[in-house]
Write a protein that holds these residues in place. Structure first.
Motif, PDB file in Angstrom:
ATOM      1  N   ALA A 176       0.630  -1.244  -0.003  1.00 28.06           N
ATOM      2  CA  ALA A 176       0.183   0.231   0.104  1.00 28.06           C
ATOM      3  C   ALA A 176       0.752   1.208   0.061  1.00 28.06           C
ATOM      4  O   ALA A 176       1.907   0.976   0.455  1.00 28.06           O
ATOM      5  CB  ALA A 176      -0.821   0.143   1.180  1.00 28.06           C
ATOM      6  N   SER A 177       0.589   2.261  -0.792  1.00 29.20           N
ATOM      7  CA  SER A 177       0.997   3.395  -0.762  1.00 29.20           C
ATOM      8  C   SER A 177       0.117   4.742  -0.690  1.00 29.20           C
ATOM      9  O   SER A 177      -0.926   4.672  -1.130  1.00 29.20           O
ATOM     10  CB  SER A 177       2.020   3.614  -1.863  1.00 29.20           C
ATOM     11  N   GLY A 178       0.793   5.635   0.001  1.00 30.86           N
ATOM     12  CA  GLY A 178       0.043   6.809   0.345  1.00 30.86           C
ATOM     13  C   GLY A 178       0.799   8.185  -0.249  1.00 30.86           C
ATOM     14  O   GLY A 178       1.915   8.079   0.076  1.00 30.86           O
ATOM     15  N   SER A 179       0.271   9.090  -0.774  1.00 32.35           N
ATOM     16  CA  SER A 179       0.766  10.308  -1.655  1.00 32.35           C
ATOM     17  C   SER A 179       0.223  11.418  -1.360  1.00 32.35           C
ATOM     18  O   SER A 179      -0.921  11.614  -1.042  1.00 32.35           O
ATOM     19  CB  SER A 179       1.115   9.974  -3.092  1.00 32.35           C
ATOM     20  N   GLY A 180       0.950  12.469  -1.485  1.00 29.37           N
ATOM     21  CA  GLY A 180       0.501  13.844  -1.500  1.00 29.37           C
ATOM     22  C   GLY A 180      -0.445  14.199  -2.623  1.00 29.37           C
ATOM     23  O   GLY A 180      -1.176  15.186  -2.651  1.00 29.37           O
ATOM     24  N   ARG A 185      -2.878   3.678  -3.208  1.00 35.93           N
ATOM     25  CA  ARG A 185      -2.768   2.565  -4.080  1.00 35.93           C
ATOM     26  C   ARG A 185      -2.235   1.468  -3.566  1.00 35.93           C
ATOM     27  O   ARG A 185      -1.465   1.271  -2.542  1.00 35.93           O
ATOM     28  CB  ARG A 185      -1.673   3.192  -5.024  1.00 35.93           C
ATOM     29  N   ILE A 186      -2.917   0.133  -4.122  1.00 36.84           N
ATOM     30  CA  ILE A 186      -2.507  -1.057  -3.698  1.00 36.84           C
ATOM     31  C   ILE A 186      -1.948  -1.796  -4.980  1.00 36.84           C
ATOM     32  O   ILE A 186      -2.481  -1.922  -5.909  1.00 36.84           O
ATOM     33  CB  ILE A 186      -3.626  -1.862  -3.382  1.00 36.84           C
ATOM     34  N   TRP A 187      -0.703  -1.981  -4.634  1.00 36.34           N
ATOM     35  CA  TRP A 187       0.191  -2.680  -5.568  1.00 36.34           C
ATOM     36  C   TRP A 187       0.213  -4.037  -5.533  1.00 36.34           C
ATOM     37  O   TRP A 187       0.710  -4.649  -4.462  1.00 36.34           O
ATOM     38  CB  TRP A 187       1.505  -2.138  -5.538  1.00 36.34           C
ATOM     39  N   LEU A 197      -7.455   3.282  -4.774  1.00 36.69           N
ATOM     40  CA  LEU A 197      -8.939   3.062  -4.086  1.00 36.69           C
ATOM     41  C   LEU A 197      -9.771   4.254  -4.131  1.00 36.69           C
ATOM     42  O   LEU A 197      -9.446   5.226  -3.924  1.00 36.69           O
ATOM     43  CB  LEU A 197      -8.345   2.867  -2.447  1.00 36.69           C
ATOM     44  N   ALA A 198     -11.140   3.977  -4.286  1.00 27.80           N
ATOM     45  CA  ALA A 198     -12.137   4.980  -4.414  1.00 27.80           C
ATOM     46  C   ALA A 198     -12.399   5.685  -3.201  1.00 27.80           C
ATOM     47  O   ALA A 198     -12.399   5.001  -2.323  1.00 27.80           O
ATOM     48  CB  ALA A 198     -13.181   4.458  -5.430  1.00 27.80           C
ATOM     49  N   ILE A 237      -9.553  -4.135   1.097  1.00 27.81           N
ATOM     50  CA  ILE A 237      -8.689  -4.194   0.122  1.00 27.81           C
ATOM     51  C   ILE A 237      -9.209  -5.108  -1.064  1.00 27.81           C
ATOM     52  O   ILE A 237      -8.963  -5.014  -2.157  1.00 27.81           O
ATOM     53  CB  ILE A 237      -7.356  -4.862   0.703  1.00 27.81           C
ATOM     54  N   SER A 238      -9.877  -6.279  -0.631  1.00 26.44           N
ATOM     55  CA  SER A 238     -10.280  -7.157  -1.639  1.00 26.44           C
ATOM     56  C   SER A 238     -11.547  -6.782  -2.735  1.00 26.44           C
ATOM     57  O   SER A 238     -11.503  -6.781  -3.903  1.00 26.44           O
ATOM     58  CB  SER A 238     -10.860  -8.682  -1.169  1.00 26.44           C
ATOM     59  N   THR A 239     -12.075  -5.988  -2.056  1.00 27.83           N
ATOM     60  CA  THR A 239     -13.147  -5.173  -2.760  1.00 27.83           C
ATOM     61  C   THR A 239     -12.892  -3.715  -3.372  1.00 27.83           C
ATOM     62  O   THR A 239     -13.623  -3.243  -4.217  1.00 27.83           O
ATOM     63  CB  THR A 239     -14.582  -5.161  -2.179  1.00 27.83           C
ATOM     64  N   GLY A 240     -12.142  -2.760  -2.676  1.00 26.94           N
ATOM     65  CA  GLY A 240     -11.733  -1.710  -3.113  1.00 26.94           C
ATOM     66  C   GLY A 240     -12.729  -0.743  -2.477  1.00 26.94           C
ATOM     67  O   GLY A 240     -12.493   0.300  -2.718  1.00 26.94           O
ATOM     68  N   HIS A 241     -13.853  -1.214  -1.868  1.00 25.04           N
ATOM     69  CA  HIS A 241     -14.775  -0.334  -1.258  1.00 25.04           C
ATOM     70  C   HIS A 241     -14.410   0.542   0.096  1.00 25.04           C
ATOM     71  O   HIS A 241     -13.787  -0.153   0.843  1.00 25.04           O
ATOM     72  CB  HIS A 241     -15.866  -1.055  -1.116  1.00 25.04           C
TER      73      HIS A 241
END
Length: 391
Positions: A176-180, A185-187, A197-198, A237-241
């Motif tokens: 998992a990554s978090g950005s400015g 995002r999940i890689w 992720l929405a 994570i599995s659903t992205g919800h």
């Protein structure tokens, strides 16, 4: 039933120069003060001070091109899964140290990175097998390093701004990554895919604040993200919800960490406090989840709630960590202090001082009894902890 524990800054209020010796422990350039109102069950000692410096050339009018040492802020610290190594992120390099000896074993630097100016490594994270180190930098790129070969295995591109936080799942498959750039995002490291992720908030801003911190739950089901907009979001994570948004802090959330059982989440904020959130209702099979069919309406119920406030820092809380046994919460702050809290009561056990600048990062060793800290004073430190009968 929820309860709130408000603990005053009693430890911070003690004068280190006149505090009774039974409530203080000190070394040449550090000291710890223990809360006189609770039973002392924790002790701490400094093992290693890791100064971050590299050779470089500077220019003076009188003496040009003189070789000297260039020092760097330590932005982040992270232990390997076996506790044998500590990785740090600083200006242009990630460095790896042997935690037993304190010796530097590896320096990772991308010589092809942009030249000129600073390029801080904001986040580092070992793969669970210890073979790779993921680094997130201000050039918006995630680099996966083969540690043994000291070269880049692959580069993950996609973020549009600096990478502030990285977290591997315990099986090593997901990163998992978090950005400015306001995204999480999940890689998938096996399939070489990426999922953004929405955001599913009815009142979400068009220009969402940046993501300062990410954490994956121990069972790999959830990812949490702290935002510069004073809240925390959680996704399946599995659903992205998106399954939850936690609100309660009064300023930016700079750090989040799950408890080892996955039922709790700790957040640290620029409002000078930490909060403990009960997220047990979000675990698999929870009928109260926002995305559960039994809910009927998506926003009918939000089961996660704050059960404890940790109050005691006198300035911004920048980093938090939870001990592997779930007994302790540790926080690093712009007040230069590291505070040890009872994870079940939010009461301060002790306060550690020694860094000469903001404590930017804290991390517990997954095994053993070590704590690492990284600071703007160019130093990382490794401390050893003694608990109960070991004191």
């Amino acid at each position: 039933m929820s309860y709130f524990v408000e603990n005053t800054a009693e430890v911070n209020d003690l004068d280190p120069f006149i505090v009774p010796p039974e409530f203080k422990k000190e070394g040449p350039d550090w000291f710890a003060i223990f809360n006189p109102k609770v039973k002392r069950v924790l002790d701490v000692s400094l093992m290693h001070t890791l100064k971050h410096e590299r050779p470089g050339r500077i220019f003076h009018n009188e003496e040009k091109n003189r070789l000297t040492w260039i020092y760097s802020v330590v932005c982040c610290v992270r232990f390997s899964a076996d506790g044998k190594y500590l990785a740090t992120g600083c200006n242009r390099t990630a460095q790896i140290y042997d935690t037993k000896t304190g010796l530097k074993t590896c320096v990772l630097a991308d010589e092809s990175a942009r030249k000129g100016g600073d390029l801080y490594i904001r986040s580092v994270c070992f793969s669970p097998d210890g073979k790779y180190l993921a680094t997130g930098a201000e050039d918006n790129r995630i680099r996966i390093w083969d540690i043994a070969k000291k070269h880049i295995r692959n580069i993950l591109d996609g973020h549009q701004k600096e990478i502030y936080s990285l977290a591997f799942s315990l099986d090593g498959r997901l990163l998992a990554s978090g950005s400015g750039d306001e995204t999480v995002r999940i890689w998938d490291m096996d399939e070489n895919t990426c999922k953004v992720l929405a955001i599913d908030d009815p009142d979400a801003l068009e220009n969402d604040p940046g993501v300062s911190s990410v954490a994956i739950s121990p069972n790999g089901q959830l990812v949490a993200a702290g935002y510069l907009g004073s809240f925390v979001r959680i996704w399946d994570i599995s659903t992205g919800h998106q399954v939850e948004r936690l609100r309660g802090h009064r300023d930016s959330v700079y750090s989040v960490a799950f408890t080892p059982d996955g039922k709790g989440l700790v957040s640290g904020s620029l409002d000078k406090t930490l909060k403990y959130w009960d997220v047990s209702g979000l675990l698999a099979g929870g009928e109260n989840r926002r995305d559960s069919p039994s809910n009927g309406k998506k926003d009918l119920q939000k089961p996660s709630h704050c059960t404890m406030n940790f109050v005691g820092h006198t300035d911004y809380v920048i980093s938090v960590a939870v001990s592997p046994d779930g007994q302790w919460v540790v926080s690093g702050s712009r007040d230069r202090g590291v505070q040890f809290w009872d994870a079940h009561s939010a009461v301060i056990q002790c306060m550690l001082q020694g860094h000469m600048n903001t404590v930017l990062s804290v991390d517990f060793s997954p095994v053993g009894n070590m704590l690492a800290t990284g600071s703007g004073d160019w130093k990382a430190r490794i401390c050893v902890l003694f608990i109960n009968s070991e004191i």
